[in-house]
Design a protein around this motif. Structure first.
Motif, PDB file in Angstrom:
ATOM      1  N   ARG A 192      13.891  -4.120   3.130  1.00  0.00           N
ATOM      2  CA  ARG A 192      13.359  -3.170   2.157  1.00  0.00           C
ATOM      3  C   ARG A 192      11.941  -2.773   2.541  1.00  0.00           C
ATOM      4  O   ARG A 192      11.531  -1.623   2.354  1.00  0.00           O
ATOM      5  CB  ARG A 192      13.389  -3.777   0.758  1.00  0.00           C
ATOM      6  N   ILE A 193      11.174  -3.713   3.081  1.00  0.00           N
ATOM      7  CA  ILE A 193       9.817  -3.387   3.553  1.00  0.00           C
ATOM      8  C   ILE A 193       9.909  -2.404   4.714  1.00  0.00           C
ATOM      9  O   ILE A 193       9.177  -1.417   4.779  1.00  0.00           O
ATOM     10  CB  ILE A 193       9.059  -4.647   3.975  1.00  0.00           C
ATOM     11  N   ALA A 194      10.813  -2.671   5.660  1.00  0.00           N
ATOM     12  CA  ALA A 194      10.987  -1.781   6.796  1.00  0.00           C
ATOM     13  C   ALA A 194      11.332  -0.377   6.349  1.00  0.00           C
ATOM     14  O   ALA A 194      10.829   0.616   6.887  1.00  0.00           O
ATOM     15  CB  ALA A 194      12.059  -2.322   7.738  1.00  0.00           C
ATOM     16  N   THR A 195      12.180  -0.263   5.337  1.00  0.00           N
ATOM     17  CA  THR A 195      12.550   1.045   4.807  1.00  0.00           C
ATOM     18  C   THR A 195      11.348   1.714   4.168  1.00  0.00           C
ATOM     19  O   THR A 195      11.124   2.924   4.353  1.00  0.00           O
ATOM     20  CB  THR A 195      13.676   0.904   3.758  1.00  0.00           C
ATOM     21  N   ALA A 196      10.550   0.952   3.424  1.00  0.00           N
ATOM     22  CA  ALA A 196       9.377   1.504   2.754  1.00  0.00           C
ATOM     23  C   ALA A 196       8.340   2.007   3.754  1.00  0.00           C
ATOM     24  O   ALA A 196       7.595   2.954   3.470  1.00  0.00           O
ATOM     25  CB  ALA A 196       8.739   0.455   1.853  1.00  0.00           C
ATOM     26  N   LEU A 197       8.305   1.406   4.961  1.00  0.00           N
ATOM     27  CA  LEU A 197       7.305   1.787   5.949  1.00  0.00           C
ATOM     28  C   LEU A 197       7.745   2.942   6.818  1.00  0.00           C
ATOM     29  O   LEU A 197       6.968   3.434   7.624  1.00  0.00           O
ATOM     30  CB  LEU A 197       6.983   0.577   6.849  1.00  0.00           C
ATOM     31  N   PRO A 217       6.158   3.328  -9.263  1.00  0.00           N
ATOM     32  CA  PRO A 217       6.478   2.561  -8.054  1.00  0.00           C
ATOM     33  C   PRO A 217       7.530   1.494  -8.347  1.00  0.00           C
ATOM     34  O   PRO A 217       7.793   1.158  -9.497  1.00  0.00           O
ATOM     35  CB  PRO A 217       5.133   1.937  -7.680  1.00  0.00           C
ATOM     36  N   ASP A 218       8.126   0.996  -7.281  1.00  0.00           N
ATOM     37  CA  ASP A 218       9.132  -0.056  -7.408  1.00  0.00           C
ATOM     38  C   ASP A 218       8.404  -1.367  -7.706  1.00  0.00           C
ATOM     39  O   ASP A 218       8.068  -2.132  -6.798  1.00  0.00           O
ATOM     40  CB  ASP A 218       9.945  -0.145  -6.119  1.00  0.00           C
ATOM     41  N   VAL A 219       8.161  -1.613  -8.992  1.00  0.00           N
ATOM     42  CA  VAL A 219       7.385  -2.779  -9.401  1.00  0.00           C
ATOM     43  C   VAL A 219       8.102  -4.074  -9.024  1.00  0.00           C
ATOM     44  O   VAL A 219       7.466  -5.058  -8.630  1.00  0.00           O
ATOM     45  CB  VAL A 219       7.102  -2.733 -10.918  1.00  0.00           C
ATOM     46  N   ALA A 220       9.421  -4.079  -9.109  1.00  0.00           N
ATOM     47  CA  ALA A 220      10.171  -5.293  -8.770  1.00  0.00           C
ATOM     48  C   ALA A 220       9.974  -5.653  -7.301  1.00  0.00           C
ATOM     49  O   ALA A 220       9.783  -6.830  -6.951  1.00  0.00           O
ATOM     50  CB  ALA A 220      11.650  -5.106  -9.086  1.00  0.00           C
ATOM     51  N   GLN A 239       0.819  -1.209   0.000  1.00  0.00           N
ATOM     52  CA  GLN A 239       0.000   0.000   0.000  1.00  0.00           C
ATOM     53  C   GLN A 239       0.852   1.259   0.000  1.00  0.00           C
ATOM     54  O   GLN A 239       0.549   2.227  -0.708  1.00  0.00           O
ATOM     55  CB  GLN A 239      -0.924  -0.010   1.222  1.00  0.00           C
ATOM     56  N   GLN A 240       1.932   1.250   0.786  1.00  0.00           N
ATOM     57  CA  GLN A 240       2.793   2.422   0.878  1.00  0.00           C
ATOM     58  C   GLN A 240       3.482   2.700  -0.459  1.00  0.00           C
ATOM     59  O   GLN A 240       3.578   3.850  -0.889  1.00  0.00           O
ATOM     60  CB  GLN A 240       3.845   2.212   1.967  1.00  0.00           C
ATOM     61  N   LEU A 241       3.986   1.656  -1.104  1.00  0.00           N
ATOM     62  CA  LEU A 241       4.650   1.830  -2.393  1.00  0.00           C
ATOM     63  C   LEU A 241       3.675   2.340  -3.452  1.00  0.00           C
ATOM     64  O   LEU A 241       4.008   3.239  -4.239  1.00  0.00           O
ATOM     65  CB  LEU A 241       5.272   0.510  -2.842  1.00  0.00           C
ATOM     66  N   ASP A 242       2.490   1.782  -3.460  1.00  0.00           N
ATOM     67  CA  ASP A 242       1.496   2.231  -4.439  1.00  0.00           C
ATOM     68  C   ASP A 242       1.078   3.671  -4.160  1.00  0.00           C
ATOM     69  O   ASP A 242       0.981   4.490  -5.084  1.00  0.00           O
ATOM     70  CB  ASP A 242       0.285   1.305  -4.382  1.00  0.00           C
ATOM     71  N   ARG A 243       0.851   4.002  -2.886  1.00  0.00           N
ATOM     72  CA  ARG A 243       0.427   5.353  -2.523  1.00  0.00           C
ATOM     73  C   ARG A 243       1.516   6.377  -2.844  1.00  0.00           C
ATOM     74  O   ARG A 243       1.228   7.465  -3.356  1.00  0.00           O
ATOM     75  CB  ARG A 243       0.081   5.409  -1.034  1.00  0.00           C
ATOM     76  N   ALA A 244       2.755   6.024  -2.558  1.00  0.00           N
ATOM     77  CA  ALA A 244       3.857   6.951  -2.825  1.00  0.00           C
ATOM     78  C   ALA A 244       3.948   7.269  -4.314  1.00  0.00           C
ATOM     79  O   ALA A 244       4.197   8.420  -4.703  1.00  0.00           O
ATOM     80  CB  ALA A 244       5.176   6.362  -2.332  1.00  0.00           C
ATOM     81  N   GLY A 245       3.744   6.255  -5.156  1.00  0.00           N
ATOM     82  CA  GLY A 245       3.788   6.485  -6.591  1.00  0.00           C
ATOM     83  C   GLY A 245       2.686   7.408  -7.052  1.00  0.00           C
ATOM     84  O   GLY A 245       2.891   8.286  -7.907  1.00  0.00           O
ATOM     85  N   ARG A 246       1.486   7.225  -6.484  1.00  0.00           N
ATOM     86  CA  ARG A 246       0.366   8.065  -6.893  1.00  0.00           C
ATOM     87  C   ARG A 246       0.533   9.505  -6.401  1.00  0.00           C
ATOM     88  O   ARG A 246       0.212  10.454  -7.115  1.00  0.00           O
ATOM     89  CB  ARG A 246      -0.953   7.481  -6.369  1.00  0.00           C
ATOM     90  N   ILE A 247       1.055   9.685  -5.189  1.00  0.00           N
ATOM     91  CA  ILE A 247       1.222  11.031  -4.634  1.00  0.00           C
ATOM     92  C   ILE A 247       2.336  11.784  -5.355  1.00  0.00           C
ATOM     93  O   ILE A 247       2.196  12.964  -5.707  1.00  0.00           O
ATOM     94  CB  ILE A 247       1.511  10.951  -3.120  1.00  0.00           C
ATOM     95  N   GLN A 290       8.056  -8.893  -5.558  1.00  0.00           N
ATOM     96  CA  GLN A 290       8.612  -9.737  -4.500  1.00  0.00           C
ATOM     97  C   GLN A 290       7.624  -9.897  -3.351  1.00  0.00           C
ATOM     98  O   GLN A 290       7.467 -10.989  -2.794  1.00  0.00           O
ATOM     99  CB  GLN A 290       9.909  -9.120  -3.957  1.00  0.00           C
ATOM    100  N   MET A 291       6.966  -8.805  -2.995  1.00  0.00           N
ATOM    101  CA  MET A 291       5.982  -8.866  -1.915  1.00  0.00           C
ATOM    102  C   MET A 291       4.817  -9.777  -2.293  1.00  0.00           C
ATOM    103  O   MET A 291       4.360 -10.594  -1.485  1.00  0.00           O
ATOM    104  CB  MET A 291       5.482  -7.459  -1.598  1.00  0.00           C
ATOM    105  N   ALA A 292       4.351  -9.633  -3.533  1.00  0.00           N
ATOM    106  CA  ALA A 292       3.258 -10.491  -3.996  1.00  0.00           C
ATOM    107  C   ALA A 292       3.690 -11.954  -4.025  1.00  0.00           C
ATOM    108  O   ALA A 292       2.902 -12.858  -3.708  1.00  0.00           O
ATOM    109  CB  ALA A 292       2.792 -10.032  -5.375  1.00  0.00           C
ATOM    110  N   ASP A 293       4.944 -12.200  -4.383  1.00  0.00           N
ATOM    111  CA  ASP A 293       5.452 -13.565  -4.416  1.00  0.00           C
ATOM    112  C   ASP A 293       5.501 -14.155  -3.012  1.00  0.00           C
ATOM    113  O   ASP A 293       5.189 -15.340  -2.811  1.00  0.00           O
ATOM    114  CB  ASP A 293       6.844 -13.592  -5.053  1.00  0.00           C
ATOM    115  N   TYR A 294       5.849 -13.337  -2.027  1.00  0.00           N
ATOM    116  CA  TYR A 294       5.823 -13.797  -0.637  1.00  0.00           C
ATOM    117  C   TYR A 294       4.402 -14.221  -0.253  1.00  0.00           C
ATOM    118  O   TYR A 294       4.195 -15.281   0.360  1.00  0.00           O
ATOM    119  CB  TYR A 294       6.310 -12.693   0.298  1.00  0.00           C
ATOM    120  N   LEU A 295       3.415 -13.406  -0.624  1.00  0.00           N
ATOM    121  CA  LEU A 295       2.031 -13.726  -0.286  1.00  0.00           C
ATOM    122  C   LEU A 295       1.577 -15.009  -0.977  1.00  0.00           C
ATOM    123  O   LEU A 295       0.777 -15.767  -0.428  1.00  0.00           O
ATOM    124  CB  LEU A 295       1.116 -12.563  -0.674  1.00  0.00           C
TER     125      LEU A 295
END
Length: 339
Positions: free
Chosen positions: A333-338, A191-194, A178-186, A198-203
């Motif tokens: 990288r998630i921690a940094t994004a948050l 956004p960092d699609v790669a 959510q943060q990556l998507d929101r940052a791109g829109r704002i 990776q996050m989607a692959d984890y899920l």
């Protein structure tokens, strides 16, 4: 009344129980939390010293792993619980002193710790001797939430601590998306699609293929055996597991379109992230507020032993050395994004 808690955490599965208790405690008081983790000095060990000499980048990653994992999960739990929080960490071989100094540094008015007792196999330092030492030196009130290893709820506590910890990992990844998507829109940037992939692959790899099936095979199945009261809810949760897989696939499709430069791909990614996040948040909330309390009431000690054995047999790949799924750098990288 207390307004700022210093919550001391270690990197054992029972540390997640400490997080859960402290968030509920802080919410009842209207207090904020500083989560604190003191890690032992890896360089002081023979293995750590060798790793430092051979590969400093790997040494840094190994040293930071527990801190990032513990604090990321704790901050996510506080966010879910609506409690304001911050995090702090320190390398120290004197955890009691480090806890006290952290409380003073952050102007906390209460120390919140859990005593794990003597739990074989746990590598955490929040055992009874550290708690006793802290009680001896503290010049602040200390609240000790006992998480004993030998009471009749031990396996239930340990099992649900693991499950809750996995929920916090899933929640952290969703929040990162959510943060990556929101940052791109704002910002109007790409956004960092790669990273999002990776996050989607984890899920896809962890909750969809391991966490959810074990919930169904153990917690859901055993609860059905003990009572029919929650069968309708369990049917709905199993349906939601299937739906989440479909929503993850939709996110992958949207990310692929974004990577190919499709004109409306950004809107598709936003919609996919929002649908997936909403579905998973609702799902985990139903489990934690309805099903897990029901399981506590109805499952036997033998049942909980089986649940604990099942969930302790695997490791969350976001914070492990899994060679099949190299995710050890993703959590940082998630921690940094948050932030």
């Amino acid at each position: 009344m207390y307004k700022h808690l210093l919550v001391a955490l270690d990197d054992t599965p029972l540390g997640m129980a400490t997080v859960t208790h402290s968030v509920s405690f802080a919410r009842a008081l209207g207090a904020r939390i500083t989560f604190f983790h003191a890690a032992p000095d890896l360089a002081a060990t023979g293995e750590g010293s060798m790793l430092h000499s051979l590969d400093r980048q790997a040494f840094t990653a190994e040293s930071d792993m527990p801190r990032h994992a513990v604090l990321l999960k704790a901050a996510t739990a506080a966010r879910i619980g609506g409690v304001e929080c911050s995090t702090d960490a320190l390398v120290s071989d004197h955890p009691a002193q480090a806890i006290l100094e952290a409380a003073q540094r952050h102007a906390c008015d209460l120390l919140f710790v859990s005593s794990h007792g003597r739990v074989p196999g746990l590598r955490g330092w929040l055992h009874s001797s550290v708690t006793r030492q802290l009680l001896q030196i503290a010049n602040l009130p200390v609240h000790v939430a006992s998480i004993e290893s030998n009471d009749e709820q031990a396996d239930a506590n340990r099992a649900l601590a693991i499950v809750a910890g996995e929920h916090r990992s899933i929640a952290a990844v969703l929040t990162g998306l959510q943060q990556l998507d929101r940052a791109g829109r704002i910002d109007g940037t790409i956004p960092d699609v790669a990273l999002m992939r990776q996050m989607a692959d984890y899920l896809r790899q962890f909750p969809a293929r391991l966490h959810h099936p074990k919930e169904e095979a153990f917690i859901f199945r055993l609860l059905r055996q003990r009572t029919s009261e929650h069968n309708a809810m369990l049917d709905e949760l199993e349906r939601q597991h299937v739906l989440e897989n479909t929503l993850i696939d939709a996110l992958f499709t949207a990310l692929a379109r974004h990577g190919h430069g499709d004109a409306d791909a950004a809107e598709a990614v936003t919609a996919a992230v929002q649908r997936l996040s909403g579905a998973v948040w609702e799902h985990m909330s139903l489990e934690e507020t309805v099903i897990f309390p029901a399981a506590r009431r109805h499952l036997t000690s033998t049942d909980w032993s089986a649940v604990y054995k099942a969930f302790s047999a695997h490791h969350d790949p976001l914070f492990s050395h899994s060679p099949e799924m190299p995710m050890r750098q993703l959590f940082a990288r998630i921690a940094t994004a948050l932030q």
